[in-house]
Design a protein around this motif. Structure first.
Motif, PDB file in Angstrom:
ATOM      1  N   THR A   1       0.804  -1.231   0.000  1.00 10.02           N
ATOM      2  CA  THR A   1       0.000   0.000   0.000  1.00 10.02           C
ATOM      3  C   THR A   1       0.836   1.281   0.000  1.00 10.02           C
ATOM      4  N   LEU A   2       2.067   1.210   0.529  1.00  8.93           N
ATOM      5  CA  LEU A   2       2.904   2.421   0.603  1.00  8.93           C
ATOM      6  C   LEU A   2       4.025   2.418  -0.424  1.00  8.93           C
ATOM      7  N   GLY A   3       4.232   1.273  -1.092  1.00  3.05           N
ATOM      8  CA  GLY A   3       5.271   1.203  -2.106  1.00  3.05           C
ATOM      9  C   GLY A   3       6.671   1.087  -1.557  1.00  3.05           C
ATOM     10  N   LEU A   4       6.805   0.738  -0.260  1.00  3.95           N
ATOM     11  CA  LEU A   4       8.133   0.577   0.317  1.00  3.95           C
ATOM     12  C   LEU A   4       8.783  -0.702  -0.201  1.00  3.95           C
ATOM     13  N   THR A   5      10.113  -0.713  -0.205  1.00  3.23           N
ATOM     14  CA  THR A   5      10.807  -1.964  -0.478  1.00  3.23           C
ATOM     15  C   THR A   5      10.670  -2.861   0.750  1.00  3.23           C
ATOM     16  N   GLN A   6      10.943  -4.141   0.574  1.00  4.99           N
ATOM     17  CA  GLN A   6      10.826  -5.067   1.705  1.00  4.99           C
ATOM     18  C   GLN A   6      11.792  -4.680   2.813  1.00  4.99           C
ATOM     19  N   ALA A   7      13.008  -4.286   2.450  1.00  4.97           N
ATOM     20  CA  ALA A   7      14.004  -3.899   3.456  1.00  4.97           C
ATOM     21  C   ALA A   7      13.548  -2.661   4.222  1.00  4.97           C
ATOM     22  N   GLN A   8      12.966  -1.689   3.494  1.00  9.23           N
ATOM     23  CA  GLN A   8      12.468  -0.475   4.154  1.00  9.23           C
ATOM     24  C   GLN A   8      11.311  -0.794   5.099  1.00  9.23           C
ATOM     25  N   ALA A   9      10.423  -1.669   4.674  1.00 12.32           N
ATOM     26  CA  ALA A   9       9.273  -2.027   5.517  1.00 12.32           C
ATOM     27  C   ALA A   9       9.724  -2.785   6.766  1.00 12.32           C
ATOM     28  N   ILE A  10      10.745  -3.647   6.633  1.00 15.72           N
ATOM     29  CA  ILE A  10      11.277  -4.357   7.795  1.00 15.72           C
ATOM     30  C   ILE A  10      11.886  -3.385   8.788  1.00 15.72           C
ATOM     31  N   GLU A  11      12.656  -2.450   8.301  1.00 18.43           N
ATOM     32  CA  GLU A  11      13.277  -1.463   9.181  1.00 18.43           C
ATOM     33  C   GLU A  11      12.211  -0.616   9.879  1.00 18.43           C
ATOM     34  N   LYS A  12      11.175  -0.262   9.169  1.00 18.04           N
ATOM     35  CA  LYS A  12      10.110   0.576   9.722  1.00 18.04           C
ATOM     36  C   LYS A  12       9.364  -0.113  10.857  1.00 18.04           C
ATOM     37  N   ASN A  13       9.189  -1.426  10.756  1.00 23.61           N
ATOM     38  CA  ASN A  13       8.328  -2.160  11.693  1.00 23.61           C
ATOM     39  C   ASN A  13       9.084  -3.084  12.652  1.00 23.61           C
ATOM     40  N   LYS A  14      10.395  -2.990  12.720  1.00 25.26           N
ATOM     41  CA  LYS A  14      11.180  -3.940  13.485  1.00 25.26           C
ATOM     42  C   LYS A  14      10.870  -3.912  14.985  1.00 25.26           C
ATOM     43  N   ASN A  15      10.418  -2.765  15.484  1.00 21.34           N
ATOM     44  CA  ASN A  15      10.134  -2.686  16.927  1.00 21.34           C
ATOM     45  C   ASN A  15       8.841  -3.397  17.316  1.00 21.34           C
ATOM     46  N   THR A  16       8.106  -3.868  16.331  1.00 24.68           N
ATOM     47  CA  THR A  16       6.893  -4.638  16.610  1.00 24.68           C
ATOM     48  C   THR A  16       7.231  -5.992  17.237  1.00 24.68           C
ATOM     49  N   ILE A  17       8.406  -6.509  16.924  1.00 29.51           N
ATOM     50  CA  ILE A  17       8.816  -7.832  17.404  1.00 29.51           C
ATOM     51  C   ILE A  17       9.103  -7.769  18.902  1.00 29.51           C
ATOM     52  N   GLN A  18       8.552  -8.740  19.664  1.00 22.62           N
ATOM     53  CA  GLN A  18       8.700  -8.753  21.118  1.00 22.62           C
ATOM     54  C   GLN A  18       9.390 -10.033  21.585  1.00 22.62           C
ATOM     55  N   LYS A  19      10.286  -9.875  22.566  1.00 16.35           N
ATOM     56  CA  LYS A  19      10.931 -11.036  23.176  1.00 16.35           C
ATOM     57  C   LYS A  19       9.891 -11.867  23.923  1.00 16.35           C
ATOM     58  N   ASN A  20      10.148 -13.131  24.026  1.00 16.34           N
ATOM     59  CA  ASN A  20       9.257 -14.061  24.734  1.00 16.34           C
ATOM     60  C   ASN A  20       9.339 -13.793  26.243  1.00 16.34           C
ATOM     61  N   PRO A  21       8.246 -13.369  26.877  1.00 15.98           N
ATOM     62  CA  PRO A  21       8.301 -13.042  28.311  1.00 15.98           C
ATOM     63  C   PRO A  21       8.037 -14.244  29.220  1.00 15.98           C
ATOM     64  N   TYR A  22       7.780 -15.405  28.648  1.00  8.30           N
ATOM     65  CA  TYR A  22       7.360 -16.561  29.454  1.00  8.30           C
ATOM     66  C   TYR A  22       8.554 -17.423  29.840  1.00  8.30           C
ATOM     67  N   THR A  23       8.277 -18.351  30.765  1.00 14.18           N
ATOM     68  CA  THR A  23       9.371 -19.183  31.265  1.00 14.18           C
ATOM     69  C   THR A  23       8.852 -20.576  31.609  1.00 14.18           C
TER      70      THR A  23
END
Length: 852
Positions: free
Chosen positions: A613-635
């Motif tokens: 929808t925004l015409g970004l490259t895949q690399a640009q879109a990954i960089e833009k959204n990388k903070n969405t990824i969360q570490k596993n908080p469980y144990t």
């Protein structure tokens, strides 16, 4: 509605006729039945039902026989507080008070006090190893935690099926039930024959020796599971491809097109999520049921009050079983050996249950590896990409190009019904590796020993003087699993079996006050399992009985559930996802280094949306959204814990012809054992982790057993009424209300409540309407409810259904019962992903050489 009115008028007219003919019948007809009824399960000792300190339900064989259900086990669906879900015609699961699922490890099921679970599951395969109808005396159910007295993870409830002792019930009994289901073209089948055969033989050989033998067979065609709802409806929302145009289409009862079988393809500058085609369950399952079970018991009474019972049970199961996937159980066997010696003072019991999954297999793994056997994932997706681009070049629309690409890529796949398909199926279902095959090959054993001491029988004069009773018990259990390399491994030694041991002990004291009108009880229990510290479980009870027909009760208790073998030790590779037990010995290091699937899915979807929808490259879109990824908080796993408070009332009214039983409870849970999906990227460079987690091929994917961080509260109550009009007519009704109150610290891992808010049952029974003719009609309603599982989540629609039967007792010990369940044949489902249940109509004939 008209049918219900006609039935009601019919029974009322019969009632009026009966009252005219039997005007002198004693109306005080329920008093002896209820006031003198004895139960043993609630306190692990004989006690009066009216004065039981906790809620307990009872279904007697004689009562079940005059209900519309074809078996006593299925009649439990009409018992107050009981919820039954149906993954298969040959597999029904009992639950009480919420958090139901198809492998109900929170609800224990006993036969004569002996656990009949399948060891590696930690839950029973329905009534597969239970008693047959001719041998059941009664069933007692504790709705709510029974952990203080029984341990064994019974934090939601417990059912104890009690069989007939051959010293008391002798003779030969034979039952043949023949029926028909799949009536009215409601699914792929024309009407099919359903058959149950039961045999019981019992005889005393002397005043001290007796034996009994039982045999049961069940055959028929299972209900069909064919829900075609798309589980990934928005996977291609950013390209406006929905419904039949969605190339990621994943129907509920279609397998091999799940998340693990999908890939994001960049086609002509757009990202599309594409799934392999997979197979529908209706195409790959024959739905044939063939179940067998038998038992043999030898009973010895060396002197009065002493009895030794030696029993062997066996079961062969061929049916469908549902968990996070649907399984075909094929030549699945259970065997059990038990010894029970009891006296008035003490009881000792030991038993061993062995399990062999035989030729069983995972339907999902069969479907996805059937696809891969014809063409690898890499080749199929490459062919799909080429075919799509060619179709677009030739003028096809985007939606049509995806359909052309699928048809082209699927050319040559194994088609159900062909010889090639059957040959490949036989090959795959014999490969014990779910990455390339589908076999379920587990061998396990459960060994259990326990003992009870009735101190008030050993020290009668002292404890009677202070109006007290004292009971103590202990138990030991060991699960032994043979590592198969796919489902289970032994992380410490490949050459040794995996073992998991539990021990427990309890003491219970009850004391009467005010001429025994008030009875107080206290129990303390300790349980210790491998890998966990000891846990202590208290129970406090009070029963106030101002008169025999008025009884008020209250109780408070805690309960623990230790992880089952599968939850603690599983090690399954399935479709590129490894399911790993939550004990540190199995999953060391995974929790600390992984990222949650929920955040990865959100990250991937946002990257695709930004590209499209925004015409970004895949690399640009990954960089833009990388903070969405969360570490596993469980144990790592800890035991579940519940606190339960309950009040109740049992009493009689209306000249003692109305029996009333009511209860209300409030529970709080924490440390729910649940699953979290997470991935470890194939890199340790922080800057490359987002790119690694965008592609399924550059991450190791896991499904881990862990504890939810949520604290969950639920409450409910039930009201049961039984009214005896006269010796002919009895009305039964009950209403159960079950409510999820709230969830604190909600993290999304809490188990699905999976329980309707309202469950209502009503039955009208007519006995000896004319000579030996009897009849009954039952109606059952439950409202819609949310259902959550790893197979599918959504809303189960409300339904109401009716059962009915007419019975006649002939001379010479022969009785006939003509009946049906869901007699209006309105299909319904009790769980998502499960089958659609239609009408079953049957004729049952029973011959007995003596009344039992």
């Amino acid at each position: 509605m008209k049918i219900k009115i006609y039935l009601f008028l019919f029974f009322i007219s019969l009632k009026c006729f009966s009252q005219t003919e039997n005007s002198k019948i004693n109306q005080d007809s329920i008093k002896k039945e209820v006031l003198n009824e004895i139960v043993i399960t609630a306190s692990r000792r004989s006690e009066n039902l009216m004065r039981s300190p906790i809620s307990i339900e009872q279904l007697k064989s004689a009562e079940a026989k005059i209900m519309g259900s074809p078996s006593i086990y299925e009649t439990l669906e009409n018992v107050k507080g009981v919820q039954i879900i149906t993954p298969s015609l040959g597999f029904k699961v009992i639950n009480t008070r919420g958090f139901a699922n198809t492998t109900n490890v929170r609800f224990a099921q006993l036969v004569d006090g002996i656990d009949n679970q399948a060891p590696h599951l930690g839950a029973p395969i329905a009534n597969a190893l239970g008693a047959n109808d001719l041998d059941i005396d009664k069933i007692e159910i504790i709705p709510g935690t029974a952990a203080a007295l029984y341990g064994m993870n019974a934090i939601n409830g417990l059912a104890n099926i009690q069989t007939k002792n051959p010293f008391d019930y002798q003779g030969i009994s034979i039952q043949q039930l023949t029926g028909v289901n799949h009536v009215g073209n409601t699914d792929r089948f024309s009407p099919k024959v359903y058959s149950q055969f039961n045999l019981r033989i019992a005889k005393t050989l002397s005043s001290k020796l007796a034996f009994k033998a039982n045999l049961s067979t069940t055959g028929g065609t299972d209900w069909v599971a064919d829900d075609r709802t798309d589980l990934a409806p928005n996977a291609n929302a950013s390209t406006n491809l929905f419904g039949a145009d969605n190339p990621a289409y994943d129907e509920v009862n279609g397998y091999g097109n799940e998340s693990a079988n999908r890939k994001t393809l960049n086609l002509n500058g757009k990202n599309y999520v594409v799934a392999r085609t997979g197979y529908r369950e209706t195409d790959i399952s024959d739905y044939e049921i063939k179940n067998y079970k038998a038992d043999l018991g030898l009973f010895f009474r060396p002197k009065k009050g002493h009895e030794l019972a030696l029993t062997y049970k066996t079961a062969l199961i061929n049916t469908v079983y549902q968990r996070s996937n649907r399984f075909q159980l094929d030549n699945y066997t259970l065997n059990q050996f038990s010894a029970d010696y009891h006296t008035p003072v003490f009881q000792v019991k030991a038993y061993a249950t062995t399990e062999n999954t035989g030729d069983s297999y995972n339907m999902r793994s069969l479907a996805e590896n059937m696809d891969r056997a014809f063409k690898s994932d890499n080749q199929w997706f490459a062919d799909y990409s080429t075919a799509y681009k060619n179709a677009v070049t030739n003028g096809a629309t985007v939606a049509d190009a995806h359909k052309i690409a699928r048809t082209t890529s699927d050319n040559g796949r194994f088609e159900p019904g062909t010889d090639a398909y059957e040959a490949k199926k036989n090959e795959l279902t014999d490969i014990n590796n779910w990455d390339i095959g589908a076999a379920l090959r587990v061998k396990s054993t459960l060994v259990h020993g326990e003992g009870l001491i009735n101190w008030d029988k050993a020290f009668t004069s002292f404890l009677e003087k202070i109006d007290a009773k004292l009971l103590s018990g202990f138990d030991y259990r060991n699960y032994i699993i043979v590592p198969d390399g796919n489902y289970f491994i032994n992380p410490e030694s490949d050459s040794e079996n995996l073992t998991y041991q539990k021990t427990g002990a309890f003491t219970q004291l009850t004391k009467g006050f005010f001429s025994d009108k008030l009875r107080l009880g206290a129990t303390i229990r300790m349980d210790k399992a491998d890998y966990f510290d000891a846990k202590f479980t208290p129970q406090f009870t009070a029963v106030y009985s101002p008169k025999k027909t008025l009884n008020f009760r209250a109780s408070y208790q805690n309960g623990y559930r230790f992880p089952s073998i599968f939850e603690g030790f599983s090690n399954v590779n399935s479709g590129g996802v490894k399911r790993v037990g939550g004990l540190r010995i199995m999953s060391d290091g995974i929790f600390e280094n992984s990222y949650t699937k929920a955040s990865i899915d959100k990250f991937q979807a946002q990257v695709n949306s930004d590209v499209n929808t925004l015409g970004l490259t895949q690399a640009q879109a990954i960089e833009k959204n990388k903070n969405t990824i969360q570490k596993n908080p469980y144990t790592y796993l800890e035991p579940e814990f519940v606190k339960s408070f309950e009040v109740g009332f049992r009493g009689m009214a209306l000249n003692q012809n109305l029996f009333i039983d009511a209860d209300f409870y409030y529970n709080s849970y924490k440390n729910f054992i649940a699953q979290v999906e997470a991935s470890i990227p194939n890199t340790t460079d922080p800057s490359l982790i987002p790119t690694s987690l965008y592609s399924r091929t550059t991450q190791n994917r896991y499904r881990l057993w862990t504890n939810s961080k949520s604290k969950i509260y639920n409450y409910g109550g039930s009201l049961g009424l039984k009214y005896r009009f006269d010796q002919t007519f009895t009305a039964l009704t009950n209403v159960t209300y079950t409510k999820l109150d709230r969830t604190d610290d909600k993290d999304g891992l809490e188990d699905g409540f999976n329980t309707p808010e309202f469950n209502i049952n009503g039955t009208l029974i007519a006995q000896n309407i004319w000579k030996n003719l009897g009849a009954s009609v039952s109606a059952r309603y439950q409202n819609n409810f949310d259902y959550v599982s790893f197979l599918v989540s959504g809303n189960v629609p409300s339904y109401w259904t009716m059962d009915a039967q007419v019975n006649y007792n002939f001379k010479k010990g022969i009785s006939a019962k003509l009946g049906g369940t869901n007699i209006l044949n309105k299909p319904y489902t009790s769980i998502l992903g499960g089958p659609s249940i239609g009408g079953l109509y049957y004729l049952s004939l029973v011959w007995e050489t003596s009344k039992t």
